[in-house]
Motif scaffolding. Structure first.
Motif, PDB file in Angstrom:
ATOM      1  N   UNK A  92      -4.859  -5.399  -3.806  1.00  0.00           N
ATOM      2  CA  UNK A  92      -3.713  -5.129  -4.183  1.00  0.00           C
ATOM      3  C   UNK A  92      -3.278  -5.360  -5.510  1.00  0.00           C
ATOM      4  N   UNK A  93      -4.429  -6.376  -6.246  1.00  0.00           N
ATOM      5  CA  UNK A  93      -4.014  -6.920  -7.894  1.00  0.00           C
ATOM      6  C   UNK A  93      -4.010  -6.202  -8.977  1.00  0.00           C
ATOM      7  N   UNK A  94      -3.387  -5.521  -8.920  1.00  0.00           N
ATOM      8  CA  UNK A  94      -3.037  -3.990  -9.208  1.00  0.00           C
ATOM      9  C   UNK A  94      -1.743  -3.775  -9.888  1.00  0.00           C
ATOM     10  N   UNK A  95      -1.421  -3.115 -10.511  1.00  0.00           N
ATOM     11  CA  UNK A  95       0.113  -2.509 -10.840  1.00  0.00           C
ATOM     12  C   UNK A  95       0.338  -0.398 -11.120  1.00  0.00           C
ATOM     13  N   UNK A  96       1.146  -0.199 -10.831  1.00  0.00           N
ATOM     14  CA  UNK A  96       1.056   1.238 -11.081  1.00  0.00           C
ATOM     15  C   UNK A  96       1.293   1.692 -12.266  1.00  0.00           C
ATOM     16  N   UNK A  97       1.066   2.011 -13.226  1.00  0.00           N
ATOM     17  CA  UNK A  97       1.423   2.212 -14.646  1.00  0.00           C
ATOM     18  C   UNK A  97       2.133   3.710 -14.745  1.00  0.00           C
TER      19      UNK A  97
ATOM     20  N   UNK B 164       9.220   2.769  -4.304  1.00  0.00           N
ATOM     21  CA  UNK B 164       9.420   2.469  -3.230  1.00  0.00           C
ATOM     22  C   UNK B 164       8.576   3.314  -1.471  1.00  0.00           C
ATOM     23  N   UNK B 165       7.964   3.852  -2.651  1.00  0.00           N
ATOM     24  CA  UNK B 165       6.501   3.637  -1.618  1.00  0.00           C
ATOM     25  C   UNK B 165       4.804   3.408  -1.387  1.00  0.00           C
ATOM     26  N   UNK B 166       4.767   2.101  -2.846  1.00  0.00           N
ATOM     27  CA  UNK B 166       3.806   1.789  -3.221  1.00  0.00           C
ATOM     28  C   UNK B 166       4.268   0.032  -3.349  1.00  0.00           C
ATOM     29  N   UNK B 167       3.448  -1.033  -2.682  1.00  0.00           N
ATOM     30  CA  UNK B 167       4.079  -2.288  -2.339  1.00  0.00           C
ATOM     31  C   UNK B 167       3.498  -3.076  -3.669  1.00  0.00           C
ATOM     32  N   UNK B 168       3.865  -2.388  -5.409  1.00  0.00           N
ATOM     33  CA  UNK B 168       2.660  -2.687  -6.428  1.00  0.00           C
ATOM     34  C   UNK B 168       4.087  -3.091  -7.246  1.00  0.00           C
TER      35      UNK B 168
END
Length: 277
Positions: free
Chosen positions: A95-100, A115-119
């Motif tokens: 989970x130590x990542x982001x959405x780019x 809204x679907x991905x908790x990052x």
């Protein structure tokens, strides 16, 4: 917010890490002393050259896009992207990542994904007008002005999910910032996308060879894992047709002013899920 994503950003001049400094306004600092002010709307410009390229979306284009997308016309595309991103995030190693989102525009698609991905999410776009809206599109979005064709101000392997929706593609940088277990979701128009408006107003058509060219573009660094077509026919008013034309590259030709009436518009796109080689 910028503070939520700073750990994944890097200085566009020297590629060192950035920290948030708030003693005299909010700004980002790197260990070499380069400083970047966070604008009042909440975004930061990390353009290495200091100036925005001439291809950046204008304030008028961004306003048209915000109005058109806000009306829900592309909700089907956003829902598909969110489904694919959620699947990709579930398969990520940690989970130590982001959405780019590379070429995020107003942040519309990234907000739906978050809204679907908790990052945390990083919205990258070359337009400061788009970044201004993206910064407010979702509480976990940090918006950054950056050029997709240059080296991205993002640390290597920062993202577990990378979005690229109707935007310029830089396979080398996309591969660098994506984790080995991550996935890139690339969305492009199909040849029959907006075919009615192309015939009526002489808009730019989609190359029939686009699917082949996309595969060739990514062949050295990514493998196409799956493809997902999305097609619908919209019934638009004259104002909505004008916004649709005015929010994209056809706006540079000022054809939105020529809209005479509403009508049907085929929306036809394809989403590719790419895995790093």
């Amino acid at each position: 917010m910028i503070s939520d994503i700073v750990d994944w950003l890097s200085c566009p001049h020297c590629a060192t890490a950035l920290i948030v400094e708030e003693s005299s306004g909010v700004r980002l600092l790197c260990e070499e002393g380069h400083a970047f002010d966070v604008a009042r709307p909440g975004y930061v410009s990390l353009l290495a050259g200091g100036g925005v390229p001439g291809t950046a979306d204008t304030a008028e284009m961004v306003a048209e896009r915000a109005a058109f997308l806000g009306a829900g016309h592309y909700d089907g595309i956003a829902d598909l992207i969110a489904d694919l991103a959620a699947d990709a995030a579930d398969g990520a190693a940690d989970d130590d990542s982001c959405v780019l989102d590379l070429g995020a525009g107003t942040g519309y698609y990234l907000a739906r994904v978050l809204d679907r991905v908790d990052r945390p999410g990083i919205a990258l776009d070359v337009s400061k007008h788009a970044a201004r809206l993206a910064a407010k599109a979702h509480p976990r979005i940090g918006a950054v002005v950056a050029d997709a064709w240059a080296g991205l101000p993002v640390r290597g392997r920062a993202a577990s999910v990378l979005l690229n929706v109707f935007a310029p593609r830089n396979p080398r940088e996309m591969r660098r910032v994506l984790r080995p277990s991550g996935r890139a979701i690339v969305v492009v128009p199909e040849p029959d996308h907006l075919r009615e408006l192309i015939a009526e107003y002489g808009l730019m058509a989609v190359d029939d060879r686009k699917p082949q060219r996309l595969r060739e573009q990514f062949a050295d660094r990514f493998e196409v894992e799956s493809e997902h077509p999305c097609k619908t026919v919209l019934s638009l008013s004259a104002d909505e047709v004008s916004r649709l034309i005015g929010m994209g590259p056809n706006a540079w030709h000022e054809r939105a002013e020529e809209v005479r009436s509403g009508g049907a518009a085929t929306v036809s796109v394809r989403a590719y899920v790419l895995s790093p080689r």
